[in-house]
Design a protein around this motif. Sequence first.
Motif, PDB file in Angstrom:
ATOM      1  N   PRO A  20      -4.542   0.827  -7.703  1.00 61.32           N
ATOM      2  CA  PRO A  20      -5.122   2.120  -7.346  1.00 61.32           C
ATOM      3  C   PRO A  20      -4.056   3.212  -7.298  1.00 61.32           C
ATOM      4  CG  PRO A  20      -4.835   0.795  -5.380  1.00 61.32           C
ATOM      5  CD  PRO A  20      -4.483  -0.097  -6.546  1.00 61.32           C
ATOM      6  N   GLN A  21      -4.504   4.459  -7.295  1.00 61.29           N
ATOM      7  CA  GLN A  21      -3.574   5.577  -7.132  1.00 61.29           C
ATOM      8  C   GLN A  21      -2.981   5.571  -5.730  1.00 61.29           C
ATOM      9  OE1 GLN A  21      -6.364   8.759  -8.253  1.00 61.29           O
ATOM     10  NE2 GLN A  21      -4.958   9.302  -9.910  1.00 61.29           N
ATOM     11  N   SER A  22      -3.789   5.192  -4.784  1.00 62.09           N
ATOM     12  CA  SER A  22      -3.342   5.090  -3.397  1.00 62.09           C
ATOM     13  C   SER A  22      -4.294   4.161  -2.669  1.00 62.09           C
ATOM     14  CB  SER A  22      -3.325   6.463  -2.711  1.00 62.09           C
ATOM     15  OG  SER A  22      -4.625   7.010  -2.638  1.00 62.09           O
ATOM     16  N   SER A  23      -3.817   3.597  -1.570  1.00 63.52           N
ATOM     17  CA  SER A  23      -4.666   2.721  -0.768  1.00 63.52           C
ATOM     18  C   SER A  23      -4.122   2.676   0.645  1.00 63.52           C
ATOM     19  CB  SER A  23      -4.703   1.302  -1.355  1.00 63.52           C
ATOM     20  OG  SER A  23      -3.426   0.684  -1.279  1.00 63.52           O
ATOM     21  N   GLY A  24      -4.962   2.267   1.572  1.00 59.59           N
ATOM     22  CA  GLY A  24      -4.528   2.170   2.951  1.00 59.59           C
ATOM     23  C   GLY A  24      -5.720   2.021   3.875  1.00 59.59           C
ATOM     24  N   ILE A  25      -5.435   1.917   5.150  1.00 62.88           N
ATOM     25  CA  ILE A  25      -6.474   1.826   6.166  1.00 62.88           C
ATOM     26  C   ILE A  25      -6.467   3.125   6.955  1.00 62.88           C
ATOM     27  CG2 ILE A  25      -7.247   0.606   8.231  1.00 62.88           C
ATOM     28  CD1 ILE A  25      -6.020  -1.942   7.005  1.00 62.88           C
ATOM     29  N   PHE A  26      -7.566   3.845   6.895  1.00 62.08           N
ATOM     30  CA  PHE A  26      -7.633   5.180   7.453  1.00 62.08           C
ATOM     31  C   PHE A  26      -8.831   5.336   8.393  1.00 62.08           C
ATOM     32  CE2 PHE A  26      -6.038   5.948   2.966  1.00 62.08           C
ATOM     33  CZ  PHE A  26      -4.695   5.949   3.336  1.00 62.08           C
ATOM     34  N   PHE A  27      -8.835   6.441   9.107  1.00 64.44           N
ATOM     35  CA  PHE A  27      -9.993   6.808   9.923  1.00 64.44           C
ATOM     36  C   PHE A  27     -11.010   7.527   9.043  1.00 64.44           C
ATOM     37  CE2 PHE A  27      -6.854   6.414  13.344  1.00 64.44           C
ATOM     38  CZ  PHE A  27      -7.591   5.739  14.309  1.00 64.44           C
ATOM     39  N   ARG A  28     -12.272   7.296   9.344  1.00 62.57           N
ATOM     40  CA  ARG A  28     -13.356   7.983   8.643  1.00 62.57           C
ATOM     41  C   ARG A  28     -14.416   8.356   9.676  1.00 62.57           C
ATOM     42  NH1 ARG A  28     -18.151   5.759   4.804  1.00 62.57           N
ATOM     43  NH2 ARG A  28     -18.576   7.666   3.646  1.00 62.57           N
ATOM     44  N   PRO A  29     -14.859   9.608   9.714  1.00 60.65           N
ATOM     45  CA  PRO A  29     -15.837  10.024  10.725  1.00 60.65           C
ATOM     46  C   PRO A  29     -17.225   9.463  10.453  1.00 60.65           C
ATOM     47  CG  PRO A  29     -15.490  11.796   9.186  1.00 60.65           C
ATOM     48  CD  PRO A  29     -14.476  10.736   8.837  1.00 60.65           C
ATOM     49  N   HIS A  30     -17.960   9.227  11.518  1.00 61.87           N
ATOM     50  CA  HIS A  30     -19.337   8.774  11.365  1.00 61.87           C
ATOM     51  C   HIS A  30     -20.178   9.844  10.687  1.00 61.87           C
ATOM     52  CE1 HIS A  30     -18.607   6.166  15.213  1.00 61.87           C
ATOM     53  NE2 HIS A  30     -18.031   5.654  14.139  1.00 61.87           N
ATOM     54  N   ASN A  31     -19.950  11.092  11.057  1.00 62.71           N
ATOM     55  CA  ASN A  31     -20.678  12.226  10.491  1.00 62.71           C
ATOM     56  C   ASN A  31     -19.721  13.397  10.324  1.00 62.71           C
ATOM     57  OD1 ASN A  31     -23.591  11.194  10.778  1.00 62.71           O
ATOM     58  ND2 ASN A  31     -22.843  11.017  12.876  1.00 62.71           N
ATOM     59  N   THR A  32     -20.069  14.303   9.407  1.00 60.14           N
ATOM     60  CA  THR A  32     -19.262  15.510   9.252  1.00 60.14           C
ATOM     61  C   THR A  32     -20.096  16.734   9.609  1.00 60.14           C
ATOM     62  OG1 THR A  32     -19.836  15.637   6.889  1.00 60.14           O
ATOM     63  CG2 THR A  32     -17.775  14.531   7.474  1.00 60.14           C
ATOM     64  N   ALA A  75       0.832  -1.206   0.000  1.00 57.74           N
ATOM     65  CA  ALA A  75       0.000   0.000   0.000  1.00 57.74           C
ATOM     66  C   ALA A  75       0.866   1.254   0.000  1.00 57.74           C
ATOM     67  CB  ALA A  75      -0.921   0.001   1.215  1.00 57.74           C
ATOM     68  N   ALA A  76       1.954   1.234   0.771  1.00 56.34           N
ATOM     69  CA  ALA A  76       2.842   2.392   0.840  1.00 56.34           C
ATOM     70  C   ALA A  76       3.510   2.657  -0.501  1.00 56.34           C
ATOM     71  CB  ALA A  76       3.896   2.177   1.926  1.00 56.34           C
ATOM     72  N   ILE A  77       3.928   1.600  -1.179  1.00 60.15           N
ATOM     73  CA  ILE A  77       4.577   1.744  -2.480  1.00 60.15           C
ATOM     74  C   ILE A  77       3.591   2.275  -3.522  1.00 60.15           C
ATOM     75  CG2 ILE A  77       5.610   0.473  -4.402  1.00 60.15           C
ATOM     76  CD1 ILE A  77       6.938  -1.356  -2.340  1.00 60.15           C
ATOM     77  N   ILE A  78       2.370   1.763  -3.508  1.00 62.61           N
ATOM     78  CA  ILE A  78       1.350   2.235  -4.447  1.00 62.61           C
ATOM     79  C   ILE A  78       1.097   3.725  -4.256  1.00 62.61           C
ATOM     80  CG2 ILE A  78      -1.120   2.150  -4.957  1.00 62.61           C
ATOM     81  CD1 ILE A  78      -0.984  -0.887  -4.548  1.00 62.61           C
ATOM     82  N   THR A  79       0.989   4.155  -3.005  1.00 59.70           N
ATOM     83  CA  THR A  79       0.770   5.569  -2.717  1.00 59.70           C
ATOM     84  C   THR A  79       1.958   6.405  -3.186  1.00 59.70           C
ATOM     85  OG1 THR A  79      -0.637   5.059  -0.812  1.00 59.70           O
ATOM     86  CG2 THR A  79       0.325   7.258  -0.897  1.00 59.70           C
ATOM     87  N   ALA A  80       3.170   5.911  -2.932  1.00 60.92           N
ATOM     88  CA  ALA A  80       4.373   6.633  -3.353  1.00 60.92           C
ATOM     89  C   ALA A  80       4.425   6.767  -4.874  1.00 60.92           C
ATOM     90  CB  ALA A  80       5.612   5.912  -2.840  1.00 60.92           C
ATOM     91  N   ARG A  81       4.097   5.704  -5.568  1.00 63.22           N
ATOM     92  CA  ARG A  81       4.081   5.758  -7.036  1.00 63.22           C
ATOM     93  C   ARG A  81       3.018   6.725  -7.540  1.00 63.22           C
ATOM     94  NH1 ARG A  81       4.566  -0.787  -8.068  1.00 63.22           N
ATOM     95  NH2 ARG A  81       6.846  -0.937  -7.882  1.00 63.22           N
ATOM     96  N   GLY A  82       1.880   6.751  -6.832  1.00 63.85           N
ATOM     97  CA  GLY A  82       0.817   7.674  -7.213  1.00 63.85           C
ATOM     98  C   GLY A  82       1.229   9.121  -7.075  1.00 63.85           C
ATOM     99  N   GLU A  83       2.204   9.384  -6.212  1.00 61.38           N
ATOM    100  CA  GLU A  83       2.732  10.737  -6.024  1.00 61.38           C
ATOM    101  C   GLU A  83       4.005  10.962  -6.848  1.00 61.38           C
ATOM    102  OE1 GLU A  83       1.303  13.095  -4.625  1.00 61.38           O
ATOM    103  OE2 GLU A  83      -0.216  12.185  -3.320  1.00 61.38           O
TER     104      GLU A  83
END
Length: 248
Positions: free
Chosen positions: A193-205, A51-59
């Motif tokens: 993908p351009q980037s991928s990973g496991i992130f936080f996502r809020p229940h509501n904004t 995932a880190a490499i994919i993100t780096a390549r995307g940048e």
Amino acid sequence: MSGHSQFKNIMFRKGKQDKERSKLFSKLAREITMASKLGLPDPAHNARLRAAIITARGENMPKDNIERAIKKGQGGDAEHYDEVRYEGFGPGGVALIVEALTNNRQRTVADVRAAFSKYGGVLGETGSVAFMFDRVGVFAYPKEKGSEDAMLEAAVDAGAEECLSSDDGHEFLSRVEDFAAVRDALEAKLGAPQSSGIFFRPHNTVLVSDNVGETLVKLIDALGDNDDVQRVTGNYELSDALMAKLAG
């Protein structure tokens, strides 16, 4: 911002980072080194490294930089980084989660606390805002990969929870436990993908006023300028007018 692009809105803003490539590459290299150190140097057998490499390549991070970071992680003298998470409230009571990789916890927490204080926020205890967020797998693809309907169909076929489409592209979301399976299914159908990973996502904004939003963005930028900070996520939503102003 429209509902479809909320997740882009709440993730760490990359606009400024794109103008500071060396700083961005340094953060990406740190994540690659950490992933390599914790597992095998082969991304086929190390999901985090992949995932880190994919993100780096995307940048557009140079291949030599990526390979150097992988080798650094495998070296016996590789610098050790601790994964740390800070939680707090920004201006307007916005909940923020700051993820960092640091070799000096005292320095990093002092810098993060100072940034919060400077822009009207307050650093909280661990768990003070995390309950407002879920951990999700995220896979980003460019808009030209297909229509919104086609991407929704791809999400169903891959076992993803949903796909958020906007002018910025498509973001597939998965449960953490399904991350690898969804990744493989999407790559088989759409490519890497351009980037991928496991992130936080809020229940509501929460839509914040433009005045509060401008101060909030200054806080996020200040945190992002810290070499130890990898990602800042919040439960805020900025208006189209403010986003246009910031982009200009």
